[in-house]
Design an enzyme around this catalytic site. Sequence first.
Site, PDB file in Angstrom:
ATOM      1  N   GLU A   1       0.840  -1.196   0.000  1.00 15.05           N
ATOM      2  CA  GLU A   1       0.000   0.000   0.000  1.00 15.05           C
ATOM      3  C   GLU A   1       0.879   1.251   0.000  1.00 15.05           C
ATOM      4  O   GLU A   1       1.707   1.428   0.899  1.00 15.05           O
ATOM      5  CB  GLU A   1      -0.904  -0.016   1.232  1.00 15.05           C
ATOM      6  CG  GLU A   1      -1.798  -1.250   1.309  1.00 15.05           C
ATOM      7  CD  GLU A   1      -2.456  -1.417   2.670  1.00 15.05           C
ATOM      8  OE1 GLU A   1      -2.397  -0.460   3.473  1.00 15.05           O
ATOM      9  OE2 GLU A   1      -3.015  -2.494   2.940  1.00 15.05           O
TER      10      GLU A   1
ATOM     11  N   LEU B   1      -5.914  -1.818  -0.764  1.00 15.18           N
ATOM     12  CA  LEU B   1      -5.694  -1.721   0.681  1.00 15.18           C
ATOM     13  C   LEU B   1      -6.334  -2.918   1.393  1.00 15.18           C
ATOM     14  O   LEU B   1      -7.391  -2.812   2.013  1.00 15.18           O
ATOM     15  CB  LEU B   1      -6.252  -0.396   1.227  1.00 15.18           C
ATOM     16  CG  LEU B   1      -5.294   0.798   1.137  1.00 15.18           C
ATOM     17  CD1 LEU B   1      -4.997   1.145  -0.312  1.00 15.18           C
ATOM     18  CD2 LEU B   1      -5.864   2.007   1.864  1.00 15.18           C
TER      19      LEU B   1
ATOM     20  N   GLN C   1       1.915  -1.944   5.964  1.00 17.22           N
ATOM     21  CA  GLN C   1       2.183  -0.553   6.326  1.00 17.22           C
ATOM     22  C   GLN C   1       2.428  -0.341   7.816  1.00 17.22           C
ATOM     23  O   GLN C   1       3.279   0.464   8.195  1.00 17.22           O
ATOM     24  CB  GLN C   1       1.011   0.313   5.855  1.00 17.22           C
ATOM     25  CG  GLN C   1       1.355   1.761   5.663  1.00 17.22           C
ATOM     26  CD  GLN C   1       0.291   2.468   4.845  1.00 17.22           C
ATOM     27  OE1 GLN C   1      -0.747   2.866   5.378  1.00 17.22           O
ATOM     28  NE2 GLN C   1       0.539   2.613   3.544  1.00 17.22           N
TER      29      GLN C   1
ATOM     30  N   HIS D   1      -0.915   2.764  14.808  1.00 18.36           N
ATOM     31  CA  HIS D   1       0.335   3.186  14.186  1.00 18.36           C
ATOM     32  C   HIS D   1       1.517   3.012  15.128  1.00 18.36           C
ATOM     33  O   HIS D   1       2.645   3.339  14.771  1.00 18.36           O
ATOM     34  CB  HIS D   1       0.224   4.650  13.738  1.00 18.36           C
ATOM     35  CG  HIS D   1      -0.916   4.881  12.787  1.00 18.36           C
ATOM     36  ND1 HIS D   1      -2.122   5.412  13.185  1.00 18.36           N
ATOM     37  CD2 HIS D   1      -1.045   4.598  11.468  1.00 18.36           C
ATOM     38  CE1 HIS D   1      -2.938   5.471  12.146  1.00 18.36           C
ATOM     39  NE2 HIS D   1      -2.317   4.979  11.100  1.00 18.36           N
TER      40      HIS D   1
ATOM     41  N   TYR E   1      -1.668  -3.691  11.380  1.00 16.85           N
ATOM     42  CA  TYR E   1      -2.442  -4.135  10.225  1.00 16.85           C
ATOM     43  C   TYR E   1      -2.125  -5.578   9.850  1.00 16.85           C
ATOM     44  O   TYR E   1      -2.931  -6.240   9.183  1.00 16.85           O
ATOM     45  CB  TYR E   1      -2.162  -3.240   9.017  1.00 16.85           C
ATOM     46  CG  TYR E   1      -2.539  -1.789   9.181  1.00 16.85           C
ATOM     47  CD1 TYR E   1      -3.204  -1.321  10.318  1.00 16.85           C
ATOM     48  CD2 TYR E   1      -2.233  -0.865   8.192  1.00 16.85           C
ATOM     49  CE1 TYR E   1      -3.533   0.016  10.464  1.00 16.85           C
ATOM     50  CE2 TYR E   1      -2.569   0.476   8.318  1.00 16.85           C
ATOM     51  CZ  TYR E   1      -3.218   0.909   9.454  1.00 16.85           C
ATOM     52  OH  TYR E   1      -3.539   2.234   9.581  1.00 16.85           O
TER      53      TYR E   1
ATOM     54  N   GLU F   1      -4.607  -6.285   3.448  1.00 14.17           N
ATOM     55  CA  GLU F   1      -3.381  -6.990   3.802  1.00 14.17           C
ATOM     56  C   GLU F   1      -3.400  -8.453   3.377  1.00 14.17           C
ATOM     57  O   GLU F   1      -2.365  -9.022   3.028  1.00 14.17           O
ATOM     58  CB  GLU F   1      -3.127  -6.877   5.312  1.00 14.17           C
ATOM     59  CG  GLU F   1      -2.664  -5.507   5.760  1.00 14.17           C
ATOM     60  CD  GLU F   1      -3.746  -4.458   5.753  1.00 14.17           C
ATOM     61  OE1 GLU F   1      -3.426  -3.250   5.636  1.00 14.17           O
ATOM     62  OE2 GLU F   1      -4.944  -4.838   5.854  1.00 14.17           O
TER      63      GLU F   1
END
Length: 719
Positions: free
Chosen positions: A409, A438, A462, A511, A466, A440
């Site tokens: 991605e 997008l 990413q 994140h 994820y 996985e």
Amino acid sequence: MTDNPVDEHFLTAAAALEPGRADPDDGELTALFDAQAGSRHLDLAARQLGARGEGYYSIGSSGHESNAAVAAALRPTDPALLHYRSGGFYLRRAQQVPGQDPLRDVLLGVVASAEDPISAGRHKVFGNAGLHVIPQTSTIASHLPRAVGLAFALGRAAKLGRTTPWPQDAVVVCGFGDASANHSTATGAINSALHCAYQGLPMPLLLVCEDNGIGISVRTPKGWIETAFGDRAGLAHHTADGADPEECLAVARRAVREVRRTRRPALLHLRTVRLMGHAGSDVESGYRSRTEITADYARDPLLGTARALVARRAMTPAAVVERYERIRAEVARTTAEVLTRPKLTGPEQVMAAIHQDRPESVRVRAGAPRGDLGDRLPEDEGPLTLAQALNRSLAEELARDPRVLVFGEDVARKGGVYGVTRGLRARFGGTRVFDTLLDEQSVLGTALGTGLAGFVPVPEIQYLAYLHNAADQLRGEASTLGFFSDGRYRNPMVVRIAGYGYQKGFGGHFHNDNSVAALRDLPGVVVASPSRPDDAAAMLRTCVSSAAEDGRVCAFLEPIALYHTRDLHEPGDGGWLAAYPAPGTGHVPIGRAREHGTGTDLTLVSFGNGVPMSLRVARRLRDRGIGARVLDLRWLAPLPVADLLAAAEATGAVLVVDETRRSGGVSEPVVTALVDGGFRGQIARVTSADSFIPLGGAAQHVLLSEEAVEKAALELTGG
């Protein structure tokens, strides 16, 4: 006389068949009958073996034998990823290739013999490299992303002028059940196939949904498969009655011709029945009425083929029964023979297919001359950040080996969220560096398929959080293929994953994730975790070489917070920059740690973000008169146990500095390795909390701090 009601019904009904028109068989129906009857008797034998404690797998194909018609419509060089009720397909394909003994193949798997020609007794699967049947054990459609990836790989190979193990016009066939069709993995994979086809990318994929109307005991609503897939834009839809062999053959041939010609996906809806329940242990009468169960007998595909043969006057009813019984006797003889064959004898034999390492070959490739990188070589640029070093290493691998693909991605035009893949698409082109949708599961499925086709895929996930959306593509598919194929098939890949915490200005759990337990317990999977830029470049070189040479699956964990870090102790010191390792000088063997310093009082064992933290703590300890060395593990699986024990013995005291969670984190296996290795010195660990990582400053309440490391070090050394 048989005591199985399905077997008894076939014999009675076949004997009573009425001949029809004179229309001799051209051999196709007879071949179909032999494959179907062989599959039926394999099911019966498997149940008998299980009842005697001599067989270990009884999920049968009875009622699904119409999939033999799909094999008849395909070529034996078309790669097949089969449903677990694909006995008819397997036997019909084996008829197309001289020298095959499919009855023995399957029975060796049922009795878990070490002579099983695909898994060597590790699991009963339909697989055969000579038949291009890639072994699958999926019951939840987890093989569909791989099938999509393989179909994509055939088109990509043709565009790049590369050969694969299959002809350029090959069709990938993938079978699954009506219950599996509802799984998110299946819906995502089919969406991915259509997404590719919509963009004009070749996608020669035949999806075969074998719809028996029930998943174990859960019913599929009548008409659901037609409703869900019949009007999907871009997905050609074909349907056939499994009880009608001539219809199955005609429809399957039409579907295969279409996919082979258009290079676009199609779905063949094969309406089947399930005879004898889900498996040998399934008491079907607990959730289906006797009337419902026996009504399915009339739709037995084997009986349908017998009916067609008799109707054509190609066989008499007596000849049908005689042929059926002759196949029963052949299966019985083969069953008696396979019971005499050896079983797996120890852990080394069981695990032999997991670790097929050639470290010298990896070292040679890692140091081999690279391709053209232009006039400006990375080792001439001066000190680099972690992100820059990874970028140059990816460029080196793309230049060195035309099989390497980089995708994920945002990796192409954008160059990655953190710039790690910046400029690679412009230099190496969009066929080798490309963006995916997008999803996985589709990213990893693309890696699974392209790896099978001879590429060396380097997909990017990413963020670590994820990965958990698609972990089964590594756990259930990538990590097991070599195990279930005795090393005949490989999943070479290096999965780059941005992870860990400490990212400033942008974060929260999705994140900043520090959960690595799902990766560490996969047998044979390498988990790399570089901290310094020079190590990152060299370790990536090693992982790509290991994938290329040994077919390794590697997870490459990159600390987000260190991507652009330049300084170590003070602003402007450039202490976290490093020179790029030139070819031949930067190979890092898998499972080897890196030591910093020679202190004799304390060993700080860490990885990732913990390494610069530990180095700063070590300098402050030195100012207090405490000599500490820092061991960067670099590899989380396999752990560098020998280096760990040597560094521990050098000081007699170990503090494990672990930025992951206290429960299930990296410190647990490190401490265990020390104890198992006989280390008798002091051991302590300091970790992040058992918490998800929140936004903003609140993250500092649960993440491991440098202050906590220093405090624990002083307590351990009495400083």
